[in-house]
Design a protein around this motif. Structure first.
Motif, PDB file in Angstrom:
ATOM      1  N   LEU B 114       0.527  -0.923  -0.238  1.00  0.00           N
ATOM      2  CA  LEU B 114      -0.262  -0.079  -0.387  1.00  0.00           C
ATOM      3  C   LEU B 114       0.911   1.661  -0.092  1.00  0.00           C
ATOM      4  O   LEU B 114       2.509   1.187   0.685  1.00  0.00           O
ATOM      5  N   ASN B 115      -0.036   1.983  -0.353  1.00  0.00           N
ATOM      6  CA  ASN B 115       1.364   3.559  -0.594  1.00  0.00           C
ATOM      7  C   ASN B 115       1.097   4.140   0.980  1.00  0.00           C
ATOM      8  O   ASN B 115       0.309   4.744   0.941  1.00  0.00           O
ATOM      9  N   PRO B 116       2.361   4.884   1.308  1.00  0.00           N
ATOM     10  CA  PRO B 116       2.473   5.240   2.634  1.00  0.00           C
ATOM     11  C   PRO B 116       1.577   6.759   2.700  1.00  0.00           C
ATOM     12  O   PRO B 116       1.356   6.772   3.810  1.00  0.00           O
ATOM     13  N   VAL B 117       1.687   7.365   1.558  1.00  0.00           N
ATOM     14  CA  VAL B 117       1.319   8.816   2.036  1.00  0.00           C
ATOM     15  C   VAL B 117       0.291   8.881   1.442  1.00  0.00           C
ATOM     16  O   VAL B 117      -0.570   9.888   1.357  1.00  0.00           O
ATOM     17  N   MET B 118      -0.587   7.893   0.975  1.00  0.00           N
ATOM     18  CA  MET B 118      -2.061   8.173   0.435  1.00  0.00           C
ATOM     19  C   MET B 118      -3.582   7.593   1.492  1.00  0.00           C
ATOM     20  O   MET B 118      -2.511   6.195   1.928  1.00  0.00           O
ATOM     21  N   SER B 122      -9.179   6.482  -0.237  1.00  0.00           N
ATOM     22  CA  SER B 122      -8.372   7.134  -1.378  1.00  0.00           C
ATOM     23  C   SER B 122      -7.468   6.256  -2.352  1.00  0.00           C
ATOM     24  O   SER B 122      -8.096   6.086  -3.815  1.00  0.00           O
ATOM     25  N   GLN B 123      -7.120   4.972  -1.821  1.00  0.00           N
ATOM     26  CA  GLN B 123      -6.455   4.006  -2.433  1.00  0.00           C
ATOM     27  C   GLN B 123      -7.582   3.156  -3.215  1.00  0.00           C
ATOM     28  O   GLN B 123      -7.097   2.281  -4.138  1.00  0.00           O
ATOM     29  N   VAL B 124      -8.349   2.957  -2.229  1.00  0.00           N
ATOM     30  CA  VAL B 124      -9.924   1.724  -2.972  1.00  0.00           C
ATOM     31  C   VAL B 124     -10.245   2.682  -4.054  1.00  0.00           C
ATOM     32  O   VAL B 124     -10.768   2.291  -4.809  1.00  0.00           O
ATOM     33  N   GLU B 126      -9.353   4.932  -6.015  1.00  0.00           N
ATOM     34  CA  GLU B 126      -8.853   5.317  -7.249  1.00  0.00           C
ATOM     35  C   GLU B 126      -9.033   4.233  -8.561  1.00  0.00           C
ATOM     36  O   GLU B 126      -8.751   4.383  -9.971  1.00  0.00           O
ATOM     37  N   GLY B 127      -8.734   3.025  -7.711  1.00  0.00           N
ATOM     38  CA  GLY B 127      -9.245   2.161  -8.764  1.00  0.00           C
ATOM     39  C   GLY B 127     -10.996   1.783  -9.780  1.00  0.00           C
ATOM     40  O   GLY B 127     -10.961   1.659 -10.425  1.00  0.00           O
ATOM     41  N   TYR B 161      -4.484   6.808   7.255  1.00  0.00           N
ATOM     42  CA  TYR B 161      -3.033   6.106   5.955  1.00  0.00           C
ATOM     43  C   TYR B 161      -2.403   4.069   6.659  1.00  0.00           C
ATOM     44  O   TYR B 161      -2.681   3.950   7.837  1.00  0.00           O
ATOM     45  N   LEU B 174      -6.022  -4.411   0.621  1.00  0.00           N
ATOM     46  CA  LEU B 174      -5.708  -4.846  -0.168  1.00  0.00           C
ATOM     47  C   LEU B 174      -6.838  -5.537  -1.070  1.00  0.00           C
ATOM     48  O   LEU B 174      -6.775  -5.075  -1.749  1.00  0.00           O
ATOM     49  N   CYS B 177      -9.682  -2.844  -2.231  1.00  0.00           N
ATOM     50  CA  CYS B 177      -9.138  -2.592  -3.364  1.00  0.00           C
ATOM     51  C   CYS B 177      -9.210  -3.456  -4.297  1.00  0.00           C
ATOM     52  O   CYS B 177      -9.438  -3.383  -5.609  1.00  0.00           O
TER      53      CYS B 177
END
Lengths: 319, 344
Positions: B114-118, B122-124, B126-127, B161, B174, B177
């Motif tokens: 996982l992106n540590p700074v997002m 948002s990580q879910v 954006e997909g 985060y 994950l 995501c």
């Protein structure tokens, strides 16, 4: 938590500045000549012992060095930076006029340098080992290797030969008076300063980009079917941004104190030029205060970079 | 020469089909073949386990299907069929729509995937945005899927985060995501390896539940035979870039046909009986793509090899209830006793 952090950082900054004042004070006293010889020049040789005695008392040179030091620091804390020995103007007003020129020059150079550096670094880093990587790295190395006084002189010569353009030495136009006139004086020296800046930013951006691009979360991002641009900016550059920020901050700090030569070449009435003239004239109060101002700016920039870390990296915010 | 292919699990329609897949890493001085003719079908609502030791080509197989191979590695032959279309030949733009949209991936190490700074929300999201969801629908779906993977208070959690979550929670993120855009196929590349046993158990149950709910076809890559027995209806065992045995998991565990599979199963300690002495292991070391011997790649470690093994690499042939790539005729199989197992 945040307050403790801020307190610790502020305490560190104050200690740093105190150290800077001591160093400046001691170094200046180690240089041959004193305030009397510098204000009167060779005429100081014609002074009678009584006159010398009177001037020594006037400048406080009879007092022990630590008394002179704390007297100066005390005045600085009250906002009194003293009076120039050569011109008689207050140091505060001289620095007040010169500082905006240098800050504008440094900010302009930093913006140009960061934009170019990050763009070139991304270009090189996204294709490691390819032709564009080699070309970019070569150009970057050149940018680091050529000293700014060489670049500055070349720039002036080129502008004069090609465009009949000469730096306008007569009057400096502040940005608030006329943006275009100000830019015509500031853009070229800023470009010269931006070359080395960009080269450093480019190298850091490239190496960070190459490293972050191999991270697992970048593969996750690709696995989500994101567009390449989104992966590049939201994932790779966002993470590479932390070390890039460090380089940018350090470089900007250097710029504030490193405009001496370029201000000479382009005849800009900035802090560097003020400092240069003051050193040649043994004008202690100006030198002391200018160096102090540069040091304060350096410490402030570092504080800002620390704050920016907290904005960019959520893990720092937690710690 | 090749026998009629056995369909180990004929229930459920085929969601994705891999045919004779070849993947190689190209160097200037010749290429190394990492995957050499792998084929299998993934069925809706079923899990296929792809088992093998490190370097057997199982992860490269998964990355080949998803089109996520690192620079320098490429598919050199075969097909990946989705609705009868071979996606290997698709342009990168079309494959991008496939990634995440039709084929979701879950990865091995939730700490670094996982992106540590997002923010995790948002990580879910954006997909979802990448696959045509608008902002509002994406946000609703994000909260919904975070809830589905069993994360508490999705609204608050979405704003956190990754470093604020435990390993198990990150793996759930994950999975969220991967499942948010409602893919048909899920590729799970050793998603429980980095987790505690109890947390791994929860993740196994979660994926199985979600598989049934979504009608997902799951390809589960692992080296953990305990995991395989729990979750997969069918199993394919890989060695040196090939499938050496495949069949229904229950059959394969009860009557392993290939000497390699037999060795693997013997090296698993039984929990219900005390074990004395050293655990049996397969002697020798796994071959690498650079040092493939001629003939059967397993022959250098095989306790049962016959003359033919050195001459020719065996194809997958029907062996009892499953298929195995082995020249030793089934009637000659010896129940391998402890004496034949080499102890390291």
């Amino acid at each position: 938590m945040t307050w403790r952090w801020a307190g610790a950082r502020l305490g560190g900054a104050v200690l740093t500045l105190f150290g800077v004042t001591i160093v400046v004070f001691v170094v200046l006293r180690a240089i041959p000549g004193d305030a009397i010889t510098s204000s009167l020049g060779i005429e100081s040789g014609t002074l009678t012992p009584a006159q010398t005695q009177a001037l020594t008392l006037y400048y406080g040179l009879d007092k022990p060095w630590y008394v002179q030091f704390f007297a100066w620091v005390g005045q600085v804390l009250r906002g009194n930076l003293g009076v120039s020995l050569t011109s008689g103007n207050t140091v505060g007003s001289l620095i007040g006029a010169a500082l905006p020129v240098t800050v504008e020059l440094a900010v302009l150079a930093a913006i140009i340098g960061t934009v170019i550096g990050v763009l070139l670094g991304t270009l090189a880093g996204s294709g490691p080992g390819r032709a564009r990587d080699g070309v970019t790295q070569g150009v970057g190395l050149l940018g680091l290797a050529v000293p700014e006084f060489v670049l500055g002189i070349l720039m002036v010569a080129f502008l004069a030969a090609r465009f009949d353009y000469f730096p306008d030495t007569s009057t400096f136009v502040p940005i608030t008076t006329s943006f275009s006139a100000n830019m015509s004086q500031m853009l070229y020296p800023a470009l010269v300063l931006a070359v080395g800046f960009a080269a450093n930013v480019m190298r850091t951006t490239r190496s960070e980009y190459v490293e972050v691009a191999q991270a697992d979360f970048v593969r996750t991002a690709r696995g989500k079917g994101l567009a390449p641009g989104r992966i590049r900016f939201a994932h790779i550059l966002r993470n590479a941004g932390i070390p890039i920020l460090t380089v940018t901050g350090i470089q900007f700090g250097y710029l504030l104190g490193g405009t001496v030569i370029i201000e000479q070449i382009f005849a800009l009435p900035g802090l560097g030029r003020l400092l240069f003239t003051a050193i040649t004239n043994h004008d202690y109060p100006i030198v002391q205060s200018s160096v102090l101002v540069v040091a304060v700016a350096f410490v402030l920039v570092n504080l800002l970079v620390d704050l920016a870390y907290r904005a960019v990296d959520p893990r720092v915010r937690q710690a | 020469m090749t026998a009629a292919p056995v369909e180990p699990s004929t229930d459920g329609e085929v969601a994705l089909s891999v045919r004779d897949l070849h993947t190689a890493v190209g160097g200037r001085r010749g290429s190394l073949r990492l995957v050499r003719g792998v084929g299998f079908d993934l069925h809706r609502g079923r899990t296929l386990a792809l088992v093998g030791e490190s370097g057997s080509g199982k992860s490269v197989t998964a990355l080949s299907i998803a089109g996520l191979l690192p620079a320098g590695v490429r598919v050199t032959g075969g097909q990946v069929l989705l609705d009868g279309q071979d996606v290997v030949r698709w342009t990168e733009g079309r494959r991008r729509a496939l990634r995440g949209g039709t084929v979701g991936m879950v990865y091995q190490d939730p700490m670094t995937a996982l992106n540590p700074v997002m923010r995790v929300g948002s990580q879910v999201a954006e997909g979802l945005r990448a696959h045509g969801w608008d902002r509002a629908a994406g946000r609703r779906r994000t909260l919904e899927v975070l809830d589905e993977v069993g994360l508490p208070t999705p609204g608050a959690l979405a704003r956190l985060y990754p470093h604020q979550l435990s390993g198990g929670m990150r793996q759930r993120v994950l999975i969220a995501c991967a499942l948010a855009p409602r893919p048909r196929v899920l590729i799970a590349d050793e998603p429980t390896t980095a987790l505690d046993v109890t947390i791994a158990q929860q993740i196994l149950d979660l994926v199985t539940d979600l598989r049934d709910e979504y009608g997902l076809a799951v390809l589960w890559i692992t080296h953990d035979l305990g995991v395989v027995a729990r979750i997969a209806e069918s199993t394919a065992v890989m060695y040196a870039g090939r499938i050496v045995e495949r069949g229904r998991t229950a059959d394969l565990f009860a009557r392993p046909s290939h000497p390699y599979t037999q060795g693997l199963l013997r090296s698993v300690p039984a929990a219900d009986q005390p074990h004395q002495g050293l655990l049996p292991q397969i002697g020798g070391t796994p071959v690498s793509p650079a040092t493939l011997p001629g003939g059967c790649p397993f022959r250098t470690r095989c306790p049962q090899q016959v003359e033919r093994c050195a001459d020719q690499e065996p194809p997958l042939l029907r062996r009892g209830p499953a298929e195995a790539a082995c020249w030793v005729p089934p009637e000659d199989w010896r129940p391998v006793g402890a004496a034949e197992v080499r102890h390291g």
